[in-house]
Design an enzyme around this catalytic site. Structure first.
Site, short mmCIF file in Angstrom:
data_model
loop_
_atom_site.label_atom_id
_atom_site.label_comp_id
_atom_site.label_asym_id
_atom_site.label_seq_id
_atom_site.Cartn_x
_atom_site.Cartn_y
_atom_site.Cartn_z
N GLN A 71 0.82 -1.21 0.00
CA GLN A 71 0.00 0.00 0.00
C GLN A 71 0.86 1.27 0.00
OE1 GLN A 71 -2.74 -1.80 3.42
NE2 GLN A 71 -3.54 0.13 2.67
N HIS A 72 0.21 2.37 -0.35
CA HIS A 72 0.68 3.75 -0.11
C HIS A 72 1.82 4.27 -0.98
CE1 HIS A 72 -1.65 2.97 3.45
NE2 HIS A 72 -0.71 2.25 4.03
N ASP A 247 -2.26 -4.89 -0.40
CA ASP A 247 -1.90 -6.25 0.03
C ASP A 247 -2.67 -6.70 1.27
OD1 ASP A 247 -0.41 -4.58 1.70
OD2 ASP A 247 1.51 -5.55 1.28
#
Ligand SMILES: Nc1ncnc2c1ncn2[C@@H]1O[C@H](COP(=O)(O)OP(=O)(O)O)[C@@H](O)[C@H]1O
Ligand SMILES: O=C(CO)[C@@H](O)[C@H](O)COP(=O)(O)O
Length: 477
Positions: A71-72, A247
């Site tokens: 992520q991110h 994920d």
């Protein structure tokens, strides 16, 4: 047999599973490593995906594919779709000051929590964009679109599949780039940006403008059962591309998490999350109120330090991970007072981006490899126990997954630290499995059975957490 492919493009590696769409039976799999570091050129993820797919026997017989990704991460693309600079990953802490500034500018943590379900810390994309605007204005100006790791890989797959060239890692290496307007994401990953609201299901471009000074093109947010695309790969049937997700959202799908479950995932990050029916907003900023990949929500607490704490301890002790596990179980609970605070990458929960790790209680008696091993396992788990407390749930089951859940010491020590029994599903790639399940829903009504779980119980030893809490008050930033 109709097959589906699920991808886990996580911090340390890319994994691919190819499963029977109807039954979930594992047919083939592959894996390739990612480079180390907290900034990575996305081309490495593409290369690793192609290598992992090749190891998994390619896409023969595959009817749908889906990508779960770390992520991110901030992926900036110029107007031609080329990567502007290396992606800053979720565990890159250089935007810690940007996070503090953004919180102050908007009027405090509760304003952010209400707006987008989270309070900015260095991990979230919005803070990385502020950092870019401040420190690399030329790169910021060249940024025509911003997306996340899984969005970018999905987009690259669209281009490769649309080229009509049959799959091989070599043939797809330089696959054409689709137009930027084809970029897509999903609710789960969008909810980790800091400029998409899980509660309203809409981008907050005003917050993006505040952070970045401009509003680049953003991926279209797909629903859980939408198709990101469909294309024919050189003579094969059409391959559908599912929306993919972050994920942790994929892991929730893969492990079959249901309301009442809490999942503790011990990968590069340590995460503790639950499936929820309603969005959440924690003004303390401990719980990120993400969306999930099914249309529900995924409140989640994340630490920067999990499996790699054990990697580091094994390196210091000069042993393998299996030997570290054996050593840890030789030392008594509490390691005779040896306490390891595992902030080896700084920390996100608690928000201590510049903190370092430390060892307390070192004596002649505790200076043994076994004590170090036990302290490493206990320290890592204490961080996750705090995360479990922050979630403030009375879980029906606590499920333990991720690379470090393969350690027998972790499984046996976890109940003594968490104070509850731990359910351990069979070791598997649950992120890739969740992505594969999402892909399967595009082509059938999947009926996948989960494997047998093992339950670990143990007497709680509260003194370990008490000593850990004291030790966290004495660390160096
Ligand atoms: N038997 C084991 N004991 C402890 N750690 C393990 C074991 N097997 C794998 N790991 C660790 O798990 C980590 C990878 O886990 P994974 O969930 O795949 O992470 P990620 O998805 O973040 O890349 C690595 O740091 C690896 O050393
Ligand atoms: O930042 C978070 C969650 O908010 C991390 O969980 C990343 O999504 C990276 O995951 P892993 O590589 O550890 O699976």
């Amino acid at each position: 047999m109709t097959l589906v492919a699920g991808v886990d493009s996580s911090t340390q590696s890319c994994k691919v599973v190819i499963r029977d769409a109807e039954t979930g039976e594992l047919v083939r799999q592959g894996r390739a490593t990612h480079p180390a570091g907290t900034e990575v050129h996305p081309s490495h993820w593409w290369t690793a995906l192609l290598r992992a797919l090749e190891e998994a026997g390619g896409l023969d017989g595959v009817a749908a594919i889906s990508v779960g990704g770390q992520q991110h991460g901030m992926v900036c693309l110029d107007e031609n779709g080329h990567v502007v600079r290396d992606a800053l990953l979720w565990n890159d802490t250089r935007s810690a000051q940007a996070a503090l500034d953004l919180v102050a500018e908007l009027g405090g943590p509760h304003v952010w929590a209400d707006a987008v379900g989270l309070v900015p810390v260095a991990s979230f994309t919005v803070t990385k964009l502020r950092w870019l605007a401040e420190h690399e204005p030329d790169n910021a100006r060249r940024t025509a679109a911003v997306c996340l790791p899984h969005d970018w890989l999905t987009w690259r797959l669209m281009g490769a599949l649309a080229s009509g060239v049959p799959f091989s890692a070599a043939a797809w290496a330089d696959a054409p780039l689709p137009p930027l307007s084809h970029l897509v994401t999903d609710r789960g990953d969008a909810s980790g940006t800091g400029y998409w609201s899980p509660a309203t299901g809409a981008y907050r471009t005003d917050l993006l403008k505040t952070a970045f000074g401009a509003v680049p093109l953003l991926p279209k947010v797909l629903g859980p059962t939408d198709e990101a695309g469909a294309a024919v790969a050189g003579g094969a049937g059409p391959i559908l591309i599912a929306p993919g997700t972050g994920d942790n959202m994929a892991a929730a799908l893969g492990v079959g998490a249901r309301p009442g479950d809490v999942v503790v995932s011990l990968g590069t990050s340590g995460t503790v999350f639950a499936v929820a029916e309603t969005p959440s907003a924690d003004p303390k900023g401990l719980v990120a109120g993400f969306a999930d990949a099914t249309g529900r929500f995924l409140p989640l607490v994340c630490t920067l330090n999990a499996a790699r704490v054990l990697d580091a301890a094994a390196r210091i002790a000069g042993v393998t991970l299996d030997e570290l596990s054996t050593l840890a179980l030789q030392a008594p609970p509490g390691a005779d007072g040896l306490t390891l605070v595992p902030y080896l990458e700084g920390e996100r929960t608690p928000n201590r981006p510049t903190a370092t790790g430390s060892v307390h209680g070192l004596t002649l008696a505790t200076a043994t490899p076994a004590h170090l091993a036990r302290a490493a396992v206990e320290g890592m788990l204490c961080g996750l126990a705090d995360a479990l407390d922050a979630l403030a749930m009375q879980p029906e089951r606590v499920l333990l997954i991720g690379g470090a859940a393969r350690s027998e010491a972790v499984r046996r020590i976890a109940p003594t630290i968490f104070g509850v029994p731990i359910t351990v599903p069979p070791p598997a790639e649950y992120v890739a499995d969740g992505a594969a399940f999402q892909a399967a829903t595009l082509v059938t009504t999947p009926d996948w059975q989960s494997g047998d779980t093992a339950v670990y119980e143990g007497d709680p030893v509260p003194s370990i957490r008490t000593r850990y809490a004291r030790a966290t008050g004495h660390i160096l930033d």
